[in-house]
Design a protein around this motif. Structure first.
Motif, PDB file in Angstrom:
ATOM      1  N   VAL A 115     -57.877 -15.400 -70.672  1.00  0.00           N
ATOM      2  CA  VAL A 115     -59.202 -15.668 -71.242  1.00  0.00           C
ATOM      3  C   VAL A 115     -60.227 -14.689 -70.679  1.00  0.00           C
ATOM      4  CG1 VAL A 115     -61.076 -17.356 -71.364  1.00  0.00           C
ATOM      5  CG2 VAL A 115     -58.711 -18.089 -71.713  1.00  0.00           C
ATOM      6  N   TYR A 116     -60.174 -14.458 -69.358  1.00  0.00           N
ATOM      7  CA  TYR A 116     -61.113 -13.525 -68.729  1.00  0.00           C
ATOM      8  C   TYR A 116     -60.963 -12.126 -69.318  1.00  0.00           C
ATOM      9  CZ  TYR A 116     -63.616 -10.808 -65.257  1.00  0.00           C
ATOM     10  OH  TYR A 116     -64.497  -9.957 -64.660  1.00  0.00           O
ATOM     11  N   LYS A 117     -59.748 -11.670 -69.489  1.00  0.00           N
ATOM     12  CA  LYS A 117     -59.484 -10.326 -70.023  1.00  0.00           C
ATOM     13  C   LYS A 117     -60.074 -10.185 -71.422  1.00  0.00           C
ATOM     14  CE  LYS A 117     -56.895  -7.111 -72.256  1.00  0.00           C
ATOM     15  NZ  LYS A 117     -57.664  -6.462 -73.285  1.00  0.00           N
ATOM     16  N   ILE A 118     -59.881 -11.200 -72.258  1.00  0.00           N
ATOM     17  CA  ILE A 118     -60.364 -11.140 -73.632  1.00  0.00           C
ATOM     18  C   ILE A 118     -61.889 -11.214 -73.673  1.00  0.00           C
ATOM     19  CG2 ILE A 118     -60.399 -12.389 -75.831  1.00  0.00           C
ATOM     20  CD1 ILE A 118     -57.431 -13.133 -75.181  1.00  0.00           C
ATOM     21  N   ARG A 119     -62.468 -12.122 -72.899  1.00  0.00           N
ATOM     22  CA  ARG A 119     -63.930 -12.281 -72.927  1.00  0.00           C
ATOM     23  C   ARG A 119     -64.659 -11.102 -72.294  1.00  0.00           C
ATOM     24  NH1 ARG A 119     -66.424 -17.731 -71.577  1.00  0.00           N
ATOM     25  NH2 ARG A 119     -67.986 -16.834 -72.924  1.00  0.00           N
ATOM     26  N   ALA A 120     -64.089 -10.542 -71.232  1.00  0.00           N
ATOM     27  CA  ALA A 120     -64.741  -9.429 -70.537  1.00  0.00           C
ATOM     28  C   ALA A 120     -64.460  -8.087 -71.212  1.00  0.00           C
ATOM     29  CB  ALA A 120     -64.293  -9.380 -69.082  1.00  0.00           C
ATOM     30  N   GLU A 121     -63.510  -8.081 -72.143  1.00  0.00           N
ATOM     31  CA  GLU A 121     -63.124  -6.854 -72.854  1.00  0.00           C
ATOM     32  C   GLU A 121     -62.776  -5.732 -71.878  1.00  0.00           C
ATOM     33  OE1 GLU A 121     -66.197  -5.902 -75.648  1.00  0.00           O
ATOM     34  OE2 GLU A 121     -65.945  -7.763 -76.744  1.00  0.00           O
ATOM     35  N   ILE A 122     -61.869  -6.033 -70.970  1.00  0.00           N
ATOM     36  CA  ILE A 122     -61.433  -5.062 -69.975  1.00  0.00           C
ATOM     37  C   ILE A 122     -59.990  -4.678 -70.241  1.00  0.00           C
ATOM     38  CG2 ILE A 122     -63.021  -5.891 -68.191  1.00  0.00           C
ATOM     39  CD1 ILE A 122     -60.645  -7.414 -66.962  1.00  0.00           C
ATOM     40  N   PHE A 123     -59.523  -3.641 -69.563  1.00  0.00           N
ATOM     41  CA  PHE A 123     -58.118  -3.269 -69.628  1.00  0.00           C
ATOM     42  C   PHE A 123     -57.322  -4.238 -68.752  1.00  0.00           C
ATOM     43  CE2 PHE A 123     -60.247   0.854 -70.402  1.00  0.00           C
ATOM     44  CZ  PHE A 123     -59.703   1.120 -71.648  1.00  0.00           C
ATOM     45  N   TRP A 124     -56.040  -4.390 -69.076  1.00  0.00           N
ATOM     46  CA  TRP A 124     -55.196  -5.284 -68.291  1.00  0.00           C
ATOM     47  C   TRP A 124     -55.207  -4.889 -66.817  1.00  0.00           C
ATOM     48  CZ3 TRP A 124     -53.814  -9.801 -69.950  1.00  0.00           C
ATOM     49  CH2 TRP A 124     -53.638 -10.022 -71.312  1.00  0.00           C
ATOM     50  N   ARG A 125     -55.157  -3.614 -66.526  1.00  0.00           N
ATOM     51  CA  ARG A 125     -55.108  -3.137 -65.140  1.00  0.00           C
ATOM     52  C   ARG A 125     -56.380  -3.454 -64.353  1.00  0.00           C
ATOM     53  NH1 ARG A 125     -50.872   0.529 -64.032  1.00  0.00           N
ATOM     54  NH2 ARG A 125     -49.743   1.105 -65.904  1.00  0.00           N
ATOM     55  N   ASP A 126     -57.482  -3.742 -65.054  1.00  0.00           N
ATOM     56  CA  ASP A 126     -58.747  -4.051 -64.398  1.00  0.00           C
ATOM     57  C   ASP A 126     -58.938  -5.543 -64.144  1.00  0.00           C
ATOM     58  OD1 ASP A 126     -59.340  -1.365 -64.445  1.00  0.00           O
ATOM     59  OD2 ASP A 126     -60.473  -1.486 -66.319  1.00  0.00           O
ATOM     60  N   LEU A 127     -57.924  -6.335 -64.428  1.00  0.00           N
ATOM     61  CA  LEU A 127     -57.997  -7.784 -64.226  1.00  0.00           C
ATOM     62  C   LEU A 127     -58.143  -8.097 -62.736  1.00  0.00           C
ATOM     63  CD1 LEU A 127     -57.734 -10.324 -66.066  1.00  0.00           C
ATOM     64  CD2 LEU A 127     -55.349 -10.413 -65.361  1.00  0.00           C
ATOM     65  N   PRO A 128     -59.114  -8.938 -62.359  1.00  0.00           N
ATOM     66  CA  PRO A 128     -59.280  -9.277 -60.937  1.00  0.00           C
ATOM     67  C   PRO A 128     -58.027  -9.924 -60.347  1.00  0.00           C
ATOM     68  CG  PRO A 128     -61.201  -9.959 -62.190  1.00  0.00           C
ATOM     69  CD  PRO A 128     -60.166  -9.518 -63.186  1.00  0.00           C
ATOM     70  N   GLU A 129     -57.796  -9.698 -59.060  1.00  0.00           N
ATOM     71  CA  GLU A 129     -56.581 -10.180 -58.386  1.00  0.00           C
ATOM     72  C   GLU A 129     -56.491 -11.700 -58.334  1.00  0.00           C
ATOM     73  OE1 GLU A 129     -55.991  -8.363 -54.597  1.00  0.00           O
ATOM     74  OE2 GLU A 129     -56.322  -6.350 -55.384  1.00  0.00           O
ATOM     75  N   ARG A 130     -57.620 -12.396 -58.476  1.00  0.00           N
ATOM     76  CA  ARG A 130     -57.595 -13.867 -58.383  1.00  0.00           C
ATOM     77  C   ARG A 130     -56.774 -14.513 -59.500  1.00  0.00           C
ATOM     78  NH1 ARG A 130     -63.102 -12.859 -59.755  1.00  0.00           N
ATOM     79  NH2 ARG A 130     -63.589 -13.513 -61.874  1.00  0.00           N
TER      80      ARG A 130
END
Length: 108
Positions: free
Chosen positions: A28-43
């Motif tokens: 959900v965070y990845k889709i809402r923030a419109e970021i690349f998968w590699r930029d996903l926070p470690e949490r």
């Protein structure tokens, strides 16, 4: 509204996994923030784990079945209002407009 039963398939074999809720929150965070998968926070766990689960769920129909189950339960509890809207807009092209992009008389 509470959804009964698990909507996420469990994998029996393999090494210890990241929690399902953590992985779903990462999706959900990845889709809402419109970021690349590699930029996903470690949490949210390793980005590759979240990505792999997302692909597995998408191709396996998990998201569609989950939505159907939630809609069925909401409809049974009369918590959903089925309002349909149909757009009947018609756009016509002027009779003298050329849509082919060719010059008159050019045939191939």
């Amino acid at each position: 509204m509470e959804v009964t039963g698990s909507l996420i398939p469990r994998v029996a074999a393999g090494r210890s996994r990241v929690e399902d809720r953590q992985v779903l929150n990462g999706m959900v965070y990845k889709i809402r923030a419109e970021i690349f998968w590699r930029d996903l926070p470690e949490r949210y766990g390793p980005w590759k784990t979240v990505y792999t689960c997302f692909r597995r769920y998408a191709f396996g129909g998990v998201f569609v079945r989950g939505l159907q189950k939630i809609q069925t339960q909401a409809d049974a509890a009369d918590d959903i209002d089925w309002l349909l809207q149909i757009d009947s807009t018609i756009v016509r092209v002027h009779q003298h407009t050329e849509s082919t992009g060719r010059k008159k008389g050019a045939h191939e």
